[in-house]
Design a protein around this motif. Structure first.
Motif, PDB file in Angstrom:
ATOM      1  N   HIS A  25      49.370  30.400  48.136  1.00 26.31           N
ATOM      2  CA  HIS A  25      48.188  30.657  47.311  1.00 26.31           C
ATOM      3  C   HIS A  25      47.993  32.160  47.135  1.00 26.31           C
ATOM      4  O   HIS A  25      47.799  32.671  46.027  1.00 26.31           O
ATOM      5  N   GLU A  26      48.099  32.876  48.248  1.00 22.77           N
ATOM      6  CA  GLU A  26      47.914  34.324  48.205  1.00 22.77           C
ATOM      7  C   GLU A  26      49.023  34.994  47.390  1.00 22.77           C
ATOM      8  O   GLU A  26      48.798  36.035  46.775  1.00 22.77           O
ATOM      9  N   SER A  27      50.203  34.410  47.358  1.00 23.08           N
ATOM     10  CA  SER A  27      51.288  35.020  46.575  1.00 23.08           C
ATOM     11  C   SER A  27      50.908  35.049  45.093  1.00 23.08           C
ATOM     12  O   SER A  27      51.263  35.981  44.364  1.00 23.08           O
ATOM     13  N   GLN A  28      50.171  34.035  44.641  1.00 23.64           N
ATOM     14  CA  GLN A  28      49.790  33.987  43.237  1.00 23.64           C
ATOM     15  C   GLN A  28      48.698  35.014  42.920  1.00 23.64           C
ATOM     16  O   GLN A  28      48.689  35.633  41.856  1.00 23.64           O
ATOM     17  N   SER A  29      47.782  35.232  43.856  1.00 25.83           N
ATOM     18  CA  SER A  29      46.743  36.242  43.618  1.00 25.83           C
ATOM     19  C   SER A  29      47.330  37.647  43.665  1.00 25.83           C
ATOM     20  O   SER A  29      47.014  38.500  42.845  1.00 25.83           O
ATOM     21  N   ARG A  30      48.229  37.866  44.626  1.00 28.60           N
ATOM     22  CA  ARG A  30      48.850  39.193  44.745  1.00 28.60           C
ATOM     23  C   ARG A  30      49.755  39.482  43.554  1.00 28.60           C
ATOM     24  O   ARG A  30      49.907  40.627  43.153  1.00 28.60           O
TER      25      ARG A  30
ATOM     26  N   LEU B  97      41.471  40.111  38.873  1.00 33.27           N
ATOM     27  CA  LEU B  97      42.864  39.675  38.665  1.00 33.27           C
ATOM     28  C   LEU B  97      43.351  38.858  39.854  1.00 33.27           C
ATOM     29  O   LEU B  97      44.049  37.864  39.709  1.00 33.27           O
ATOM     30  N   HIS B  98      42.962  39.300  41.059  1.00 29.53           N
ATOM     31  CA  HIS B  98      43.344  38.599  42.290  1.00 29.53           C
ATOM     32  C   HIS B  98      42.820  37.160  42.261  1.00 29.53           C
ATOM     33  O   HIS B  98      43.586  36.206  42.429  1.00 29.53           O
ATOM     34  N   GLU B  99      41.545  37.018  42.014  1.00 27.75           N
ATOM     35  CA  GLU B  99      40.946  35.666  42.016  1.00 27.75           C
ATOM     36  C   GLU B  99      41.484  34.838  40.852  1.00 27.75           C
ATOM     37  O   GLU B  99      41.682  33.627  40.986  1.00 27.75           O
TER      38      GLU B  99
ATOM     39  N   GLY C  11      44.432  34.937  39.767  1.00 29.92           N
ATOM     40  CA  GLY C  11      45.738  34.454  40.228  1.00 29.92           C
ATOM     41  C   GLY C  11      45.589  33.181  41.050  1.00 29.92           C
ATOM     42  O   GLY C  11      46.325  32.203  40.851  1.00 29.92           O
ATOM     43  N   HIS C  12      44.616  33.180  41.955  1.00 31.53           N
ATOM     44  CA  HIS C  12      44.326  31.957  42.721  1.00 31.53           C
ATOM     45  C   HIS C  12      43.923  30.833  41.762  1.00 31.53           C
ATOM     46  O   HIS C  12      44.352  29.694  41.892  1.00 31.53           O
ATOM     47  N   GLY C  13      43.073  31.190  40.806  1.00 29.88           N
ATOM     48  CA  GLY C  13      42.524  30.189  39.890  1.00 29.88           C
ATOM     49  C   GLY C  13      43.590  29.575  38.987  1.00 29.88           C
ATOM     50  O   GLY C  13      43.602  28.368  38.767  1.00 29.88           O
TER      51      GLY C  13
HETATM   52 ZN    ZN Z   1      43.253  35.923  48.038  1.00 32.73          ZN
END
Ligand code: ZN
Length: 514
Positions: free
Chosen positions: A306-311, A276-278, A280-282
């Motif tokens: 970018h990290e906000s979207q994965s989190r 799910l984390h990756e 989000g980045h994708g």
């Molecule tokens: Zn990340």
């Protein structure tokens, strides 16, 4: 939109800049493909030549960014120290492209090619030394490499330049336009709130998570993850999911984003939450608007954004009650023996267990940022020369005790656990915590405009959620800097408030209302 209007510049220089930029993007994507292959399918004997190939491609990219030719083109478009966005007659999007390239160009010109080479070699040797030191739990063996990398990073910071703090120059590589003082202020606020919350939770009756460590056959984990990816809007014709030792996301082109996973047969969280984390980045990388797709603006506004979207997808969606209300029945069907007698509520509490741990990547939502604050304080002291590499393990123990209330018995579980410093990545860590903060602040805005996120998740209505992210955040790519983006989306600059409100509500409900 106004930003897409043709410019009024006379000599066609913007066409030349766009063509130059396109080739740069193609070259970067070619390099990225070599990296993706290296981490997924490359036979191990190819490692040495692959390093040579990557080294050549990276040099080509650097030279193209730093070239006189690009400098001349940008100058003709009106870019200079006092006008980084170029001439005022350019359209909004053209100004964004000029500013982006001018910044990259200026930074690349400031660091001598010879220093870039020394840093790359030190980083590559540093990772080898770090791996061995971690394996043998021998920090002293790593000391000379780390001292060298720190000295080179300081040299780099001095070349890049800064106005307030040397660390600004390093932070700016990952979180453009963000200052040390700003991070320090936000982290102090966060620390004041997080330490007592973690202590309060530690005093409360604990949740059960033992069932998460049962049998979870990989093929069934993959089946579940694929189903969820499909539901949340992952486009199978524009992306791929493969396996690698360390999960990552990489963009290879306008319609090609790769994510990777690692499954643990005996721990549910490892595979599912990292996918799910990756993803989000994708999804961020796949959401850039038409006008910037295929250009170097098709990139994150910053690593923190970018990290906000994965989190967001990993935690605010994937660790929410609404999400499991929808998906827990499916999970129980797939793993009937392991989850026998475990109801939805117990499962939800289990995946949200809070427990101070030594390892950052295994940390829960409450203690995660404390791991980052600790690393930020230590690397800041190293870069300021108020802490020596030799004293780093002792300082690590002190900080760990103060913030998490536990200390590692082995440096392998402490100061040697992360690869970042071994790659010369000083200034990187804060972006992880900023990602959590951005995600919570964006989510509050979504809820203010559209109501509770949970209710969308529970109904499996992911389209309006992803659509909102695309419209407000993703489409801009690197055309809007992080601070401008957070202000325009949420109406306020970044603070720790939304994140703390989110944590307090969620974890008091799980731990403190029994
Ligand atoms: Zn990340």
């Amino acid at each position: 939109m106004a930003g897409a209007m043709a410019s009024t510049e006379p000599d066609g220089v913007m066409d030349k800049i766009r063509a130059y930029d396109r080739e740069l993007a193609l070259l970067k994507h070619g390099t990225a493909l070599l990296q993706w292959d290296q981490e997924t399918y490359m036979p191990s004997a190819a490692a040495e030549e692959r390093a040579e190939q990557l080294g050549l491609f990276e040099t080509l990219v650097h030279d193209r960014v730093a070239s006189d030719e690009l400098g001349d083109l940008l100058a003709r478009a009106g870019a200079g120290p006092d006008s980084p966005s170029g001439a005022e007659t350019l359209s909004g999007l053209e100004q964004a492209l000029v500013r982006h390239l001018y910044r990259e160009h200026a930074l690349a010109r400031r660091v001598p090619r010879e220093l870039v080479g020394r840093l790359a070699r030190a980083a590559s040797a540093g990772q080898v030394a770090w791996k061995a030191a971690r394996e043998h739990d021998d920090f002293e063996a790593f000391t000379p490499s780390l001292e060298g990398l720190l000295a080179l990073s300081i040299e780099r910071a001095e070349c890049l330049g800064y106005s307030e703090h040397r660390y600004d120059a390093l932070l700016d590589q990952y979180e453009p336009y963000t200052r040390t003082a700003e991070v320090r202020r936000v982290f102090e606020e966060l620390e004041r709130e997080l330490v007592p919350l973690a202590a309060e939770i530690a005093q409360a009756p604990q949740v059960d998570s033992a069932f998460l460590y049962g049998e979870y056959p990989e093929s069934r984990q993959a089946e579940f993850a694929t189903r969820v990816l499909e539901d949340i809007g992952w486009p199978a014709d524009r992306g791929r999911l493969d396996c690698s030792a360390h999960p990552f996301t990489i963009g290879l082109g306008r319609d090609d984003v790769r994510i990777t996973a690692r499954y643990d047969r005996n721990f549910f969280n490892t595979g599912f939450f990292s996918i799910l984390h990756e993803a989000g980045h994708g999804l961020y990388e796949l959401g850039f608007e038409e006008q910037i797709r295929g250009s170097t603006l098709a990139d994150g506004a910053s690593l923190g954004i970018h990290e906000s979207q994965s989190r967001f997808w990993e935690n605010l969606v994937g660790r929410s009650r609404g999400f499991w209300r929808r998906y827990y029945p499916r999970v129980r069907e797939l793993f009937p023996k392991t989850l026998e007698g475990v109801d939805e509520e117990r499962f939800y509490c289990g995946v949200n267990e809070v427990k101070p741990s030594l390892i950052r990547v295994e940390a829960d939502e409450v203690t995660y940022c404390l791991h980052i604050i600790m690393r930020f304080r230590l690397e800041l002291a190293l870069v300021e020369n108020s802490l020596t590499v030799k004293d780093l393990p002792d300082a690590w123990h002190e900080e760990s005790c103060r913030l998490l209330g536990i200390v590692p018995e082995r440096d392998a579980d402490g100061v040697l656990q992360d690869v970042h410093w071994a790659m010369g990545g000083f200034g990187y860590f804060p972006t992880y915590a900023l990602g959590n903060l951005y995600a919570a602040q964006f989510t509050e805005t979504f809820e203010r405009e559209h109501g509770a996120l949970e209710s969308y998740l529970e109904r499996g209505e992911f389209e309006p959620v992803l659509g909102w992210l695309q419209e407000r955040l993703h489409r801009h790519g690197a055309a809007k800097p992080a601070d401008e983006l957070v202000n325009s989306v949420t109406g306020a600059p970044l603070t720790a408030d939304a994140y703390m409100r989110y944590l307090r509500a969620k974890f008091r409900d799980i731990y403190l209302t029994a």
